[in-house]
Design an enzyme around this catalytic site. Structure first.
Site, PDB file in Angstrom:
ATOM      1  N   GLY A   1      -9.116  -1.218  14.369  1.00  7.04           N
ATOM      2  CA  GLY A   1      -7.667  -1.268  14.594  1.00  7.04           C
ATOM      3  C   GLY A   1      -6.991  -2.026  13.468  1.00  7.04           C
TER       4      GLY A   1
ATOM      5  N   CYS B   1      -3.883  -1.859   8.989  1.00  2.00           N
ATOM      6  CA  CYS B   1      -4.269  -1.216   7.726  1.00  2.00           C
ATOM      7  C   CYS B   1      -5.120   0.037   7.904  1.00  2.00           C
ATOM      8  CB  CYS B   1      -5.004  -2.215   6.850  1.00  2.00           C
ATOM      9  SG  CYS B   1      -4.054  -3.718   6.610  1.00  2.00           S
TER      10      CYS B   1
ATOM     11  N   ARG C   1      -1.118  -5.173  16.059  1.00  2.02           N
ATOM     12  CA  ARG C   1      -0.848  -3.796  15.639  1.00  2.02           C
ATOM     13  C   ARG C   1      -2.113  -2.936  15.742  1.00  2.02           C
ATOM     14  NH1 ARG C   1       2.191  -4.904  10.079  1.00  2.02           N
ATOM     15  NH2 ARG C   1       0.911  -6.776  10.183  1.00  2.02           N
TER      16      ARG C   1
ATOM     17  N   GLU D   1      -6.717  -9.900   7.026  1.00  4.66           N
ATOM     18  CA  GLU D   1      -6.044 -10.896   7.848  1.00  4.66           C
ATOM     19  C   GLU D   1      -7.075 -11.864   8.442  1.00  4.66           C
ATOM     20  OE1 GLU D   1      -3.260  -9.415  10.765  1.00  4.66           O
ATOM     21  OE2 GLU D   1      -2.558  -7.935   9.316  1.00  4.66           O
TER      22      GLU D   1
ATOM     23  N   PHE E   1     -19.426  -3.958   7.205  1.00  6.23           N
ATOM     24  CA  PHE E   1     -18.624  -2.903   7.837  1.00  6.23           C
ATOM     25  C   PHE E   1     -19.468  -1.787   8.438  1.00  6.23           C
ATOM     26  CE2 PHE E   1     -14.149  -3.916   7.479  1.00  6.23           C
ATOM     27  CZ  PHE E   1     -14.288  -5.131   6.803  1.00  6.23           C
TER      28      PHE E   1
ATOM     29  N   THR F   1       0.856  -1.195   0.000  1.00  7.10           N
ATOM     30  CA  THR F   1       0.000   0.000   0.000  1.00  7.10           C
ATOM     31  C   THR F   1       0.888   1.241   0.000  1.00  7.10           C
ATOM     32  OG1 THR F   1      -1.620  -1.252   1.221  1.00  7.10           O
ATOM     33  CG2 THR F   1      -1.884   1.139   1.240  1.00  7.10           C
TER      34      THR F   1
HETATM   35  C1  UGA Z   1      -8.464  -4.451   5.918  1.00  8.37           C
HETATM   36  C2  UGA Z   1      -9.441  -4.528   4.726  1.00  8.37           C
HETATM   37  O1  UGA Z   1     -10.679  -5.093   5.168  1.00  8.37           O
HETATM   38  C3  UGA Z   1      -8.841  -5.375   3.590  1.00  8.37           C
HETATM   39  O2  UGA Z   1      -9.718  -5.354   2.466  1.00  8.37           O
HETATM   40  C4  UGA Z   1      -7.493  -4.773   3.196  1.00  8.37           C
HETATM   41  O3  UGA Z   1      -6.870  -5.526   2.148  1.00  8.37           O
HETATM   42  C5  UGA Z   1      -6.586  -4.776   4.415  1.00  8.37           C
HETATM   43  O4  UGA Z   1      -7.195  -3.965   5.439  1.00  8.37           O
HETATM   44  C6  UGA Z   1      -5.239  -4.198   4.002  1.00  8.37           C
HETATM   45  O5  UGA Z   1      -5.185  -3.010   3.662  1.00  8.37           O
HETATM   46  O6  UGA Z   1      -4.267  -4.957   3.898  1.00  8.37           O
HETATM   47  P1  UGA Z   1      -7.834  -6.044   7.980  1.00  8.37           P
HETATM   48  O7  UGA Z   1      -7.115  -4.867   8.522  1.00  8.37           O
HETATM   49  O8  UGA Z   1      -7.142  -7.353   7.936  1.00  8.37           O
HETATM   50  O9  UGA Z   1      -8.314  -5.754   6.465  1.00  8.37           O
HETATM   51  O10 UGA Z   1      -9.131  -6.264   8.860  1.00  8.37           O
HETATM   52  P2  UGA Z   1     -10.689  -5.894   8.780  1.00  8.37           P
HETATM   53  O11 UGA Z   1     -11.453  -7.135   8.834  1.00  8.37           O
HETATM   54  O12 UGA Z   1     -10.981  -4.960   7.692  1.00  8.37           O
HETATM   55  O13 UGA Z   1     -10.892  -5.145  10.183  1.00  8.37           O
HETATM   56  C7  UGA Z   1     -10.254  -3.911  10.499  1.00  8.37           C
HETATM   57  C8  UGA Z   1     -10.783  -3.385  11.822  1.00  8.37           C
HETATM   58  O14 UGA Z   1     -12.112  -2.900  11.693  1.00  8.37           O
HETATM   59  C9  UGA Z   1     -10.829  -4.430  12.933  1.00  8.37           C
HETATM   60  O15 UGA Z   1     -10.410  -3.834  14.140  1.00  8.37           O
HETATM   61  C10 UGA Z   1     -12.301  -4.809  13.011  1.00  8.37           C
HETATM   62  O16 UGA Z   1     -12.695  -5.319  14.254  1.00  8.37           O
HETATM   63  C11 UGA Z   1     -12.932  -3.449  12.715  1.00  8.37           C
HETATM   64  N1  UGA Z   1     -14.329  -3.524  12.214  1.00  8.37           N
HETATM   65  C12 UGA Z   1     -14.604  -4.163  11.053  1.00  8.37           C
HETATM   66  C13 UGA Z   1     -15.342  -2.886  12.916  1.00  8.37           C
HETATM   67  O17 UGA Z   1     -15.099  -2.270  13.972  1.00  8.37           O
HETATM   68  N2  UGA Z   1     -16.620  -2.920  12.422  1.00  8.37           N
HETATM   69  C14 UGA Z   1     -16.916  -3.572  11.246  1.00  8.37           C
HETATM   70  O18 UGA Z   1     -18.103  -3.558  10.844  1.00  8.37           O
HETATM   71  C15 UGA Z   1     -15.885  -4.200  10.564  1.00  8.37           C
END
Ligand code: UGA
Length: 467
Positions: free
Chosen positions: A263, A266, A334, A159, A255, A125
């Protein structure tokens, strides 16, 4: 079948390499020989443990082992690849900008060692324009007269679900200003994915798409988090509002979970990076700046609920945290919100008992928090720490094991507080818990317990809305 080299054996490089190896010959290169040996041992069935925790990844590596080559030698990595994917880290620097050090090092090495025509794609990224920087660095280092093109192919895997995300992606985004190269990239992906999932564009658009996607998803969460605060204040339930808006397909249901804040490696990094980039370009992105602000504020809001219950005095209190990773099923800490909450509690005199379904998450917590070693205890069992010395249970992530807790095992708690940082307990369970003298706190659905104050709302409307 193409010959591909992946630079970087991390959260993106290894799953991507293993996935490409379904139909292509893949070399995974990392200068860190330990990482390479760890993958090799897993592939050769000598070990079942990788340096990254990712569901189904070990099976995928073993399944495709015939097409996977591992090396920490740059010469070997650059033996006639048709495609090179750069998948190295871009950690934020102190100004919130992506640090391009590793991407630039990769470009310099490619320049120095490339001996054949090749297409180089950035998976990391990066701020828009980085592909041109990479192009310059490679050109400067080239020792042979080879033709190469540089483009962008951002990764969208999350992840914990990387293997599935790679197998059935909503779309594959890639960009290159060299149209001949763009055609070759399309051809490369048609061997792997559905043709209608391919999304080709210019280099800059592709680079910006990555930041835009993460910023949009983070904004959805912050939008819901700000509504959650309003819900708690007036007595509405954010989960119900979420359902009500999420069924509108123009909005979409994903989402929208209000939580104690997003957190991970990303969203926090990428929202900060795009906001900073836009500011430097003198086109401030106010909406993303608000997204970041709301995220920080929501965590404070959640933490303050705990502190207020103990009249601002956490000395000699004991809390249980279920789930310490930034989300369920990861060992990655992280920018983890549960870690932030744990540290705040410990800073203020509390002792914290931590359980996570992923043992690696506990090991990482132990390694990263030596300063707090006397203030926390790690547990491999979800319930063993409950006793009449426990003052509160904090639900840190959305793992199924936390949705339907064995309530009998919680009843010994001294103070029966449950702080649901991910809003995962359902209304029936919450009401049942309330009947057992538990006190339930959440982010936007406290009304399930507190009800609402109709008279207060009516007088508010009379006061402010009637001339
Ligand atoms: C995120 C993106 O979802 C991926 O598409 C992207 O490729 C990735 O970043 C990246 O840039 O490499 P990731 O960080 O692994 O993926 O995790 P997510 O599942 O997106 O969750 C991120 C955070 O948002 C977590 O803390 C999760 O608990 C929180 N979250 C997610 C919420 O608080 N509410 C939601 O409805 C969804």
């Amino acid at each position: 079948m193409s010959k591909v080299t992946i630079f970087g054996a991390g959260y993106v490089g290894v799953p991507t390499g293993a996935h490409f190896a379904r139909t292509h010959k893949v070399t995974i290169y990392d200068p860190d020989i330990e990482k390479i040996n760890t993958i090799r041992q897993v592939i050769e069935n000598q070990s079942d443990e990788l340096h990254i925790h990712e569901k189904d990844l070990i099976e995928l590596l073993r399944e495709n082992h015939e097409n996977i080559f591992l090396t920490s030698s740059i010469e070997e990595a650059l033996k006639n690849p048709e495609f090179i994917f750069i998948a190295v880290g871009t950690p934020p620097n102190e100004k919130g900008r992506a640090n391009l050090k590793y991407v630039c090092e990769a470009a310099e090495q490619i320049g120095e060692h490339l001996t054949n025509n090749c297409i180089i794609l950035n998976k990391s990224t990066v701020p828009p324009g980085t592909a041109y920087l990479v192009q310059d660095l490679i050109s400067k280092g080239l020792k042979k007269d080879v033709k190469f093109a540089v483009g962008s192919c951002p990764e969208f895997l999350a992840e914990g679900t990387a293997v599935e995300d790679l197998r059935t992606p909503d779309r594959i985004v890639y960009g290159c200003d060299d149209l001949e190269a763009l055609d070759k990239i399309t051809h490369f992906f048609t061997f792997l994915q559905r043709r209608d999932s391919l999304c080709s564009m210019t280099t800059l658009s592709s680079e910006l798409t990555k930041y835009a996607a993460n910023a949009m998803l983070a904004t959805k969460i912050s939008f819901m988090n700000s509504l959650a605060l309003l819900c708690d204040t007036i007595g509405a339930n954010v989960r119900e509002v979420q359902d009500g808006i999420g069924r509108d397909q123009r909005i979409g249901s994903k989402f929208l979970n209000a939580s104690m804040g997003y957190g991970g490696s990303c969203f926090p990094k990428d929202t900060q990076a795009i906001a900073e980039y836009a500011l430097l370009q003198e086109v401030p992105l106010a909406i993303i700046e608000s997204t970041i602000q709301i995220n920080n504020h929501t965590t404070d809001y959640f933490y303050n609920k705990i502190v207020e219950d103990f009249q601002e005095n956490l000395e000699n209190t004991n809390f249980v945290i279920w789930g310490i990773g930034f989300k369920a099923r990861t060992d990655d800490l992280r920018e983890s919100k549960p870690v932030e909450i744990a540290r705040k509690l410990m800073d203020n005199g509390a002792h914290v008992h931590i359980y996570d379904t992923v043992p690696g998450a506990l090991n990482n917590f132990l390694r990263e928090n030596p300063k707090y070693s006397h203030r926390f205890t790690l547990h491999n069992d979800q319930y063993e720490m409950f006793s009449d010395e426990i003052d509160g249970l904090i639900i840190g992530n959305e793992h199924e094991k936390f949705r339907n807790p064995d309530i009998d095992k919680l009843t010994t708690m001294r103070h029966k507080y449950i702080y649901d940082g991910k809003n995962i307990l359902n209304n029936y369970l919450i009401k049942y818990l309330t009947g057992l003298q538990f006190q339930y706190k959440s982010v936007g659905k406290d009304s399930v317990v507190n009800g609402l104050d109709k008279a207060k709302l009516v007088s508010f409307l009379q006061d402010k809305y009637m001339d």
